[in-house]
Design a protein around this motif. Structure first.
Motif, PDB file in Angstrom:
ATOM      1  N   ILE A   1      39.598 -37.340  45.347  1.00 41.07           N
ATOM      2  CA  ILE A   1      39.536 -37.494  46.796  1.00 41.07           C
ATOM      3  C   ILE A   1      40.912 -37.154  47.349  1.00 41.07           C
ATOM      4  O   ILE A   1      41.900 -37.828  47.034  1.00 41.07           O
ATOM      5  CB  ILE A   1      39.132 -38.926  47.200  1.00 41.07           C
ATOM      6  CG1 ILE A   1      37.791 -39.299  46.567  1.00 41.07           C
ATOM      7  CG2 ILE A   1      39.050 -39.044  48.722  1.00 41.07           C
ATOM      8  CD1 ILE A   1      36.636 -38.413  46.972  1.00 41.07           C
ATOM      9  N   ARG A   2      40.976 -36.082  48.104  1.00 42.61           N
ATOM     10  CA  ARG A   2      42.239 -35.630  48.677  1.00 42.61           C
ATOM     11  C   ARG A   2      42.372 -36.188  50.083  1.00 42.61           C
ATOM     12  O   ARG A   2      41.516 -35.957  50.947  1.00 42.61           O
ATOM     13  CB  ARG A   2      42.268 -34.099  48.700  1.00 42.61           C
ATOM     14  CG  ARG A   2      43.508 -33.511  49.344  1.00 42.61           C
ATOM     15  CD  ARG A   2      44.722 -33.624  48.462  1.00 42.61           C
ATOM     16  NE  ARG A   2      45.918 -33.201  49.186  1.00 42.61           N
ATOM     17  CZ  ARG A   2      46.991 -33.944  49.376  1.00 42.61           C
ATOM     18  NH1 ARG A   2      47.061 -35.164  48.882  1.00 42.61           N
ATOM     19  NH2 ARG A   2      48.022 -33.492  50.044  1.00 42.61           N
ATOM     20  N   VAL A   3      43.439 -36.983  50.308  1.00 43.53           N
ATOM     21  CA  VAL A   3      43.672 -37.625  51.600  1.00 43.53           C
ATOM     22  C   VAL A   3      45.107 -37.307  52.026  1.00 43.53           C
ATOM     23  O   VAL A   3      46.030 -38.077  51.751  1.00 43.53           O
ATOM     24  CB  VAL A   3      43.460 -39.155  51.530  1.00 43.53           C
ATOM     25  CG1 VAL A   3      43.357 -39.752  52.935  1.00 43.53           C
ATOM     26  CG2 VAL A   3      42.223 -39.513  50.719  1.00 43.53           C
ATOM     27  N   PRO A   4      45.334 -36.170  52.672  1.00 44.17           N
ATOM     28  CA  PRO A   4      46.702 -35.748  52.968  1.00 44.17           C
ATOM     29  C   PRO A   4      47.431 -36.625  53.979  1.00 44.17           C
ATOM     30  O   PRO A   4      48.647 -36.492  54.136  1.00 44.17           O
ATOM     31  CB  PRO A   4      46.533 -34.319  53.493  1.00 44.17           C
ATOM     32  CG  PRO A   4      45.134 -34.255  53.989  1.00 44.17           C
ATOM     33  CD  PRO A   4      44.344 -35.164  53.097  1.00 44.17           C
ATOM     34  N   THR A   5      46.708 -37.516  54.649  1.00 43.05           N
ATOM     35  CA  THR A   5      47.361 -38.443  55.580  1.00 43.05           C
ATOM     36  C   THR A   5      47.819 -39.724  54.890  1.00 43.05           C
ATOM     37  O   THR A   5      48.336 -40.627  55.556  1.00 43.05           O
ATOM     38  CB  THR A   5      46.403 -38.812  56.731  1.00 43.05           C
ATOM     39  OG1 THR A   5      45.218 -39.413  56.189  1.00 43.05           O
ATOM     40  CG2 THR A   5      46.025 -37.577  57.546  1.00 43.05           C
TER      41      THR A   5
END
Length: 260
Positions: free
Chosen positions: A221-225
């Protein structure tokens, strides 16, 4: 009920606070110290008198929860994390975990299925081939580690909010909770507003290739924030829930919101 205070003779409250701060994760400790909160302000904020190491830890736990609430209040679900050109990609992109790469989960994609639980209409499990058929987008964003380093990578996958809509998730729920294949049972909660952020992604590829084992195959799961530890890898299940179930690092004192 009146607050009770039993100060142990010879105990220096300020030294207790200092010792407890040392036990905090580095990132949390830096933010705490930078805030310049005084002992009196902390006592007023939390309603705790510092009488021993246990009460000091209780106070700091309350401060951490307060910090989570403030970050969640400040979070703008429409603000995007910076994106970058391909020329800015970090090569090689570093492996990051609390264990060596040789100890990373080695998942058989042919047998793997994503389990879906909780407040959703469709609880079917999804094979990797089924997930690969979903519309995908690519983002080039920065991974920011709690240890102080960062790296830019290219990630391709399905926006999590689109998948949540597809399975009929109750987006009024508070969290999406992820469990992973790591031997220690890595898990992490994601607040729903962050889950619905347009850049939060179910990632299946890195640099246009099937996601390598080092980066979380079969799905991360990519969550750049968020900070890096809020980007779970080797995901095996997700649950939409109103219950805060904690997480691997969250249970060790890291802020659950941890926006970067």
């Amino acid at each position: 009920m009146a607050k009770r205070s039993f100060l142990i003779p010879g105990v220096d409250k300020r030294l207790l606070i200092k010792d407890s701060i040392k036990a905090m994760p580095d990132f949390t400790r830096r933010r705490f110290i930078a805030g310049g909160a005084s002992l009196g302000a902390l006592t007023l904020l939390t309603g705790c008198d510092v009488i021993d190491s246990s009460s000091a830890e209780t106070m700091l736990a309350k401060v951490s929860k307060f910090n989570d609430a403030v970050q969640a209040w400040m979070f703008n679900p429409d603000a995007l994390a910076p994106t970058f050109p391909e020329s800015a990609i970090t090569k090689p992109f570093p492996f990051n975990a609390y264990y060596d790469l040789d100890d990373a989960p080695d998942v058989d994609g042919a047998d793997w299925k994503l389990e879906v639980r909780g407040l959703v209409d469709n609880k079917k499990s999804w094979t990797l081939d089924e997930l690969y058929q979903l519309p995908q987008v690519t983002q080039i964003t920065r991974h920011i580690c709690v240890e102080g380093w960062s790296a830019i990578g290219s990630w391709t996958g399905t926006p999590l909010r689109d998948f949540l809509k597809l399975i009929g998730a109750d987006t009024r729920a508070k969290y999406v909770w992820f469990q992973c294949a790591d031997k220690d049972g890595y898990n992490s909660p994601l607040d729903m507003r962050s889950a619905l952020h347009p850049q939060t992604q179910m990632t299946f590829k890195y640099a246009n290739e099937i996601l390598p084992r080092a980066y979380g195959f079969p799905m991360k799961i990519r969550v750049p924030t968020k900070l890096g530890f809020k980007n779970p890898k080797y995901v095996v299940s997700m649950e939409v829930t109103n219950e805060y179930k904690g997480g691997y690092w969250e249970d060790q004192g890291y802020n659950s919101f941890s926006g970067s």
